[in-house]
Write an enzyme that holds these catalytic residues in place. Structure first.
Site, short mmCIF file in Angstrom:
data_model
loop_
_atom_site.label_atom_id
_atom_site.label_comp_id
_atom_site.label_asym_id
_atom_site.label_seq_id
_atom_site.Cartn_x
_atom_site.Cartn_y
_atom_site.Cartn_z
N CYS A 1 0.32 -1.69 -1.58
CA CYS A 1 0.38 -2.55 -0.39
C CYS A 1 1.10 -1.75 0.70
O CYS A 1 2.26 -1.37 0.51
CB CYS A 1 1.17 -3.81 -0.74
SG CYS A 1 1.41 -4.93 0.65
N CYS B 1 -4.55 -0.87 5.34
CA CYS B 1 -4.20 -2.01 4.50
C CYS B 1 -5.15 -1.95 3.31
O CYS B 1 -6.36 -1.72 3.50
CB CYS B 1 -4.37 -3.30 5.29
SG CYS B 1 -4.33 -4.80 4.29
#
Ligand code: DGL
Length: 289
Positions: A83, A193
């Site tokens: 992440c 992302c």
């Protein structure tokens, strides 16, 4: 003392933990399975508290540490923080608290700077990632002669979390983010992302061949390989790679995790619903009660 063969057998049985705020880390899991098929994996999606891009820094650090500790308790030998948002906000802090090696992820600004011919590149990432000191330092380090157009991808994580990767609404949202980059001459797009690689079809339908997409999941898998080798933790390659297991866990009901893993990774595994309480989620729950 264990013999090298028995140490190898132990390494084979011990999993690597991979964690994301939700389903995005599956793009990293896909790359890890392709490169390191003998590794057992425990994947945690913190979907109950996604998206992290709207959370404050302390919340993200609190969740990253709690999930890291939970994975250590499950026996993980290394942790991939799959992440960008959690890495940007908390990896330095969490690294000092966990007894296992950590691998983080960061937007591929360096490969973008190496590849871009027009010297204009777009970065699509969460607001938290883009405003982090870590991201600013990355741009300063690698992109001094590159014009970097930063665009927060509001709404994109939510779309992937509900398994929407190609609806007309999603394509319209993406077009609003990408058209200004195209108009400014960007020839490279950093997917900053881990949820965004699942939108590559929708992105391609807008940018065609005018942009090169930079996805760092393969580089992350290679970094994990180096870290495991460095610590002598790599599982021996099995003759039948398909025997290595993936355990999918979610802090939510897991239905979307199961669906996306099946559709995009051809991984048909049940999802365990897990409880991973932390200081901030206990506060949230007591406020709600
Ligand atoms: N996959 C996460 C990332 O790479 C998404 C963060 C979020 O939940 O907003 O940043």
């Amino acid at each position: 003392m264990n013999s090298p063969a028995s140490q190898q057998a132990i390494s084979n049985a011990i999993p690597v933990g991979i964690f994301d705020s939700g389903l995005g880390g599956l793009s990293v899991l896909r790359a890890v399975r392709a490169l390191l098929p003998a590794e057992q994996i425990v994947y945690v999606a913190d979907s109950r508290y996604a998206p992290y891009g709207q959370r404050d820094d302390d919340f993200i650090a609190d969740r990253t540490l709690a999930i890291g500790e939970w994975l250590v308790a499950q026996g993980a030998k290394a942790l991939v923080v799959a992440c960008n948002t959690a890495t940007a906000q908390s990896i330095e802090f969490v690294r000092t608290r966990l007894p296992i090696p950590l691998v983080g992820v960061e937007p591929g600004v360096k490969p973008a700077a190496q590849q871009s011919k027009s010297r204009v590149a777009g970065v699509l990432a969460t607001q938290v990632t883009l405003r982090s000191a870590r991201f600013q330092a990355l741009v300063e380090r690698h992109a001094d002669d590159l014009r970097v157009l930063c665009q927060p991808g509001h709404g994109l994580v939510e779309a992937v979390e509900r398994c929407d990767i190609d609806s007309p609404e999603l394509v319209a949202l993406l077009r609003g983010y990408l058209q200004p980059m195209l108009d400014a001459g960007a020839d490279t797009l950093v997917l900053g992302c881990t949820h965004y690689p699942f939108l590559d079809g929708a992105i391609r339908s807008i940018v065609g061949k005018r942009m090169t997409l930079v996805d760092t999941s393969v580089a992350i898998a290679r970094q994990l390989e180096r870290v495991l080798d460095h610590h002598g933790l790599r599982a021996a390659q099995a003759g039948d790679a398909s025997c290595a297991g993936v355990r999918l866990c979610s802090t939510s009901d897991g239905a979307h995790l199961r669906a996306l893993a099946a559709a995009l990774l051809k991984l048909d595994a049940p999802v365990e619903r897990v409880q991973i309480p932390s200081r901030r989620t206990r506060e949230l729950e007591s406020d709600a009660a």
